[in-house]
Design an enzyme around this catalytic site. Structure first.
Site, PDB file in Angstrom:
ATOM      1  N   ASP A  10       0.826  -1.206   0.000  1.00 32.67           N
ATOM      2  CA  ASP A  10       0.000   0.000   0.000  1.00 32.67           C
ATOM      3  C   ASP A  10       0.869   1.269   0.000  1.00 32.67           C
ATOM      4  O   ASP A  10       1.980   1.261   0.526  1.00 32.67           O
ATOM      5  CB  ASP A  10      -0.903  -0.026   1.249  1.00 32.67           C
ATOM      6  CG  ASP A  10      -2.025   0.991   1.152  1.00 32.67           C
ATOM      7  OD1 ASP A  10      -2.301   1.494   0.045  1.00 32.67           O
ATOM      8  OD2 ASP A  10      -2.638   1.289   2.198  1.00 32.67           O
ATOM      9  N   ASN A  58     -10.510  -2.993  -6.722  1.00 29.80           N
ATOM     10  CA  ASN A  58      -9.709  -2.026  -7.485  1.00 29.80           C
ATOM     11  C   ASN A  58     -10.304  -1.665  -8.849  1.00 29.80           C
ATOM     12  O   ASN A  58      -9.939  -0.642  -9.446  1.00 29.80           O
ATOM     13  CB  ASN A  58      -8.269  -2.524  -7.678  1.00 29.80           C
ATOM     14  CG  ASN A  58      -7.416  -2.414  -6.426  1.00 29.80           C
ATOM     15  OD1 ASN A  58      -6.450  -3.148  -6.240  1.00 29.80           O
ATOM     16  ND2 ASN A  58      -7.770  -1.493  -5.537  1.00 29.80           N
TER      17      ASN A  58
END
Ligand code: FPP
Length: 226
Positions: A10, A58
């Site tokens: 991340d 996503n």
């Protein structure tokens, strides 16, 4: 040594934003960061490295970012498969890869095939992966195959995308967020969690060793008393 390390990579977007760069460049830098981590894991005796490269959530990102991530995946496979093979790394995936763009899927299948016999380490790419989606797909597959006895933990584990792999011992998340984000919900039951504030593009082998040392200093009890 952890047998299986799982990483939530991340912070690519924030890394780019801090430098006034487009998010796609953050992801590109993220791929560059991944390479030495894979190599280091293979060399120090980790058996499985799973990285969260694209989640079932996503897809709702801007099309340009989704396209950039798919292109980076293909570029990574094209550029790195031969070297990964030389390092003894076998490429595999978890997630519903049938929904990936045809070109990305073809590149993946070729890389998996070329590295299928490598035994030193598995690089497991989580692509179109969600922990809940994986569980639902597993139960549906079990039911379709006539699953009529009571479902047990062992049976269900055999229908997961990770069938045959050990559960992660260590889960690393970069960029400081303390969340699981639908990653390996079943498999991380007893994983040690290590969160670093470092953004993924800056995560290097030194950080990796720090995480492994932290893991080695913990007492794992698996529900028992010390
Ligand atoms: C999170 O950063 C990262 C991702 C959604 C994708 C991770 C992908 C890579 C490192 C590159 C692709 C991988 C391969 C194997 C080719 P973010 O965009 O959520 O960052 P932010 O939270 O700072 O916005």
């Amino acid at each position: 040594m952890p047998r299986h390390i799982a990483i939530i990579m991340d912070g690519n977007g924030r890394w780019a934003k801090a430098r006034n760069l487009p998010r796609a460049l953050g992801h590109r830098q993220g791929v560059l960061a991944l390479k030495p981590i894979v190599k280091t894991c293979a060399r120090i005796g980790v058996s499985v490295l799973t990285v969260y490269a694209f989640s079932t959530e996503n897809w709702i990102r801007p099309k340009s970012e989704v396209d950039a991530l798919m292109s980076l995946l293909m570029e990574f496979l094209r550029a790195e498969t031969a070297e990964l093979k030389m390092e003894g790394v076998s490429i595999r995936t978890i997630g519903n890869i049938s929904k990936l763009p045809a070109r990305a899927l073809a590149a993946l299948q070729e890389s998996m095939q070329r590295t299928a016999d490598e035994k030193r380490m598995i690089l497991n790419l989580a692509l179109n992966y969600g922990g809940r989606d994986e569980l639902v797909r597993a139960v549906n597959r079990w039911a379709r195959q006539g699953g009529d006895q009571a479902l047990t933990e062992e049976i269900l584990a055999n229908y997961l995308d990770t069938a045959g792999l050990p559960d992660p011992d260590l889960l690393i998340r970069s960029s400081g967020e303390e969340r699981i984000s639908n990653f390996m919900l079943w498999q991380i039951a007893y994983a040690e969690i290590y969160v670093t504030k470092t953004m993924w593009p800056d995560f290097d082998p030194e950080e990796l060793i720090k995480a492994i040392r932290a893991f080695q200093s913990r007492t794992r009890r698996f529900g028992a008393v010390e």
